[in-house]
Design a protein around this motif. Structure first.
Motif, PDB file in Angstrom:
ATOM      1  N   LEU A   1       0.798  -1.229   0.000  1.00 24.92           N
ATOM      2  CA  LEU A   1       0.000   0.000   0.000  1.00 24.92           C
ATOM      3  C   LEU A   1       0.833   1.284   0.000  1.00 24.92           C
ATOM      4  O   LEU A   1       0.467   2.247  -0.688  1.00 24.92           O
ATOM      5  N   PRO A   2       1.955   1.377   0.750  1.00 21.26           N
ATOM      6  CA  PRO A   2       2.748   2.614   0.681  1.00 21.26           C
ATOM      7  C   PRO A   2       3.242   2.946  -0.721  1.00 21.26           C
ATOM      8  O   PRO A   2       3.227   4.112  -1.129  1.00 21.26           O
ATOM      9  N   CYS A   3       3.647   1.930  -1.478  1.00 19.53           N
ATOM     10  CA  CYS A   3       4.129   2.181  -2.837  1.00 19.53           C
ATOM     11  C   CYS A   3       2.994   2.626  -3.748  1.00 19.53           C
ATOM     12  O   CYS A   3       3.173   3.498  -4.610  1.00 19.53           O
ATOM     13  N   ILE A   4       1.829   2.029  -3.566  1.00 22.03           N
ATOM     14  CA  ILE A   4       0.659   2.450  -4.340  1.00 22.03           C
ATOM     15  C   ILE A   4       0.329   3.906  -4.022  1.00 22.03           C
ATOM     16  O   ILE A   4       0.094   4.726  -4.921  1.00 22.03           O
TER      17      ILE A   4
ATOM     18  N   GLU B   1       6.381  16.825  -2.042  1.00 17.64           N
ATOM     19  CA  GLU B   1       5.506  15.692  -2.354  1.00 17.64           C
ATOM     20  C   GLU B   1       6.302  14.538  -2.968  1.00 17.64           C
ATOM     21  O   GLU B   1       6.027  13.363  -2.688  1.00 17.64           O
ATOM     22  N   PHE B   2       7.290  14.866  -3.781  1.00 20.68           N
ATOM     23  CA  PHE B   2       8.159  13.822  -4.336  1.00 20.68           C
ATOM     24  C   PHE B   2       8.999  13.176  -3.240  1.00 20.68           C
ATOM     25  O   PHE B   2       9.248  11.960  -3.269  1.00 20.68           O
ATOM     26  N   TYR B   3       9.448  13.979  -2.268  1.00 22.51           N
ATOM     27  CA  TYR B   3      10.189  13.421  -1.142  1.00 22.51           C
ATOM     28  C   TYR B   3       9.351  12.383  -0.397  1.00 22.51           C
ATOM     29  O   TYR B   3       9.810  11.270  -0.101  1.00 22.51           O
ATOM     30  N   VAL B   4       8.111  12.742  -0.083  1.00 26.09           N
ATOM     31  CA  VAL B   4       7.213  11.832   0.640  1.00 26.09           C
ATOM     32  C   VAL B   4       6.974  10.565  -0.175  1.00 26.09           C
ATOM     33  O   VAL B   4       7.007   9.447   0.355  1.00 26.09           O
ATOM     34  N   ALA B   5       6.753  10.743  -1.470  1.00 26.83           N
ATOM     35  CA  ALA B   5       6.474   9.592  -2.337  1.00 26.83           C
ATOM     36  C   ALA B   5       7.660   8.630  -2.384  1.00 26.83           C
ATOM     37  O   ALA B   5       7.485   7.410  -2.266  1.00 26.83           O
TER      38      ALA B   5
END
Length: 461
Positions: free
Chosen positions: A93-96, A110-114
């Motif tokens: 789920l985290p990767c999704i 947002e890219f950092y969090v992703a």
């Protein structure tokens, strides 16, 4: 005697590794996406308000490794409490979520969090997938089932570098969701929990049901008895007692030491450095070939040699494959270092400017047919069942620590001391590792877990 692999065991091995396929997209993300985010490629489609700086790009690359460092600690405990299967489903789920975030992202944060979330899933994959694969496989196909992780990862990595340059950042994340959603459906509905986990949880009926499904019926009494014998004396041990046993039992200490050293030598072979910075290294080497096509070619060759590994992983001794792989790596790294050494001193290498690409092809090939998969297979074979999750967690954390070192510190190391220096370090490490593997590491091919543990205890005593 000719052994046959049950189609159900193979299906379970394939379905769990749809998650490894998604991991390949995570590792392949940086190469095609960073040029888009820094404005070098298709600046009109950059989702960021301004091009990403070098420091921001470094964090985007390395945060997945930091997330991966956290993943094993979480999954080691959770996989013992709720099972291997539920843990894998949970940590997909985290990767999704990460790819969904990127689809709508418009800021660097947002890219950092992703990327951090992607790392959590990666940490789970490299901790729990080898454990799951080892516990559903049979003695004669354990290497093959474990190798599926590397095959699906290689396909994912190749797909990332092949598709990435030709689509937007948002579309790339949509494509990256395909293997993850497929994993939730296929693995979630059609693959069982491992019989070892059920036996550890004192659920012999569930263990028998799981094993029957994996083997497609037939006579499973002997194998079920072996599983029962192996875990009977350890099934009631909790997390604290497992940790205590790992660091107080002589044969567990030896298994941990061997596993940590093997993983260190695997990481110091230089594959992560080469895979992460292939295009950059080709730029520095001034190869006589379009860089984007060269990168695609290198990772296409990787798939071929992972397929070749299927033919030998359960036919040739593990130690022999590892020694051949690292001996080849030693020569290739030394050659690549020498090339950069001469290039730095303005020696004309135009006539052999094709050489770095050829060396990289064999570099990736030698890793994937030997030390790459073996460093993950052997820990799953030599740890006692009650310390296996903790032991593999420590080994995986070490691997991600080395990966962080390779992706963040080695480029600065190369800039300060010369591009040849990392490759000479890789070559020296490979030289030392050959003596360790030949002199210390036990052979595990074709042996049951019970036979391996008996051998380790006898050798320790």
């Amino acid at each position: 005697m000719e052994h046959k692999t049950s189609i159900y065991t193979f299906i379970a091995g394939i379905s769990v590794n749809f998650l490894s396929l998604g991991t390949g997209f995570v590792y392949g993300w940086s190469s095609p996406m960073l040029p888009k985010l820094n404005g070098q490629v298709d600046p009109e489609y950059n989702p960021l308000p301004s091009p990403a700086t070098l420091e921001q790009q470094t964090w985007m690359t390395s945060l997945s490794s930091l997330g991966a460092l956290c993943g094993p600690f979480l999954t080691a405990y959770i996989s013992e409490e709720i099972g291997r299967k539920k843990t894998l489903l949970l940590f997909a789920l985290p990767c999704i979520a990460a790819h969904v975030i990127i689809v709508f992202a418009s800021s660097v944060e947002e890219f950092y969090v992703a990327r951090l979330l992607m790392g959590l899933t990666v940490g789970c994959v490299y901790t729990v997938v080898p454990l799951y694969a080892a516990e559903i496989s049979e003695n004669h196909n354990r290497g093959l089932i474990n190798l599926l992780m590397f095959f699906l990862y290689a396909i994912g990595h190749f797909a990332a570098v092949a598709i990435g340059p030709y689509v937007t950042v948002q579309h790339f994340s949509v494509y990256s969701l395909v293997p993850l959603v497929s994993f939730l459906i296929v693995f979630g509905f059609f693959s069982p929990e491992t019989p070892y986990y059920f036996m550890l949880r004192n659920k012999p009926e569930e263990a028998e049901k799981s094993l029957k499904l994996l083997r497609g019926g037939g006579n499973i009494e002997k194998e079920l008895k072996e599983i029962h014998e192996q875990v009977e004396h350890t099934k009631d041990m909790g997390l604290f007692r497992s940790c205590n046993s790992l660091f107080t039992s002589k044969h567990s200490i030896k298994a941990l030491t061997w596993s940590l050293l093997l993983m260190s030598f695997q990481q110091l072979s230089g594959y992560i450095y080469v895979a992460s910075y292939t295009q950059t290294i080709f730029d520095l080497a001034h190869i006589s070939f379009p860089n984007e096509i060269a990168v695609i070619l290198v990772f296409f060759i990787q798939i071929i040699f992972v397929l070749a590994a299927f033919l030998v992983i359960d036919r040739l001794p593990r130690r022999l494959l590892a020694v051949l792989s690292l001996s080849t790596t030693m020569i290739l790294a030394l050659s690549m270092g020498t090339y950069f050494y001469l290039l730095q001193r303005n020696v004309d290498l135009q006539a052999v400017s094709w050489l770095p690409m050829v060396l990289f092809v064999f570099y990736v090939a030698s890793y994937n047919i030997g030390i790459g998969p073996i460093a993950y297979i052997i820990p799953g074979e030599i740890f006692d069942p009650h310390v296996k999750s903790i032991g593999i967690t420590l080994v995986t954390v070490l691997a991600f620590g080395w990966q962080f070192f390779s992706t963040v510190l080695l480029p600065n190391f190369a800039e300060k001391y010369g591009n040849e220096t990392p490759f000479w370090v890789f070559s020296a490490s490979a030289f030392v590792s050959v003596f360790f593997i030949y002199g210390c590491l036990p052979e595990t091919k074709g042996k049951s877990f019970l036979e391996i543990q008996s051998f380790l205890r006898a050798k320790t005593n």
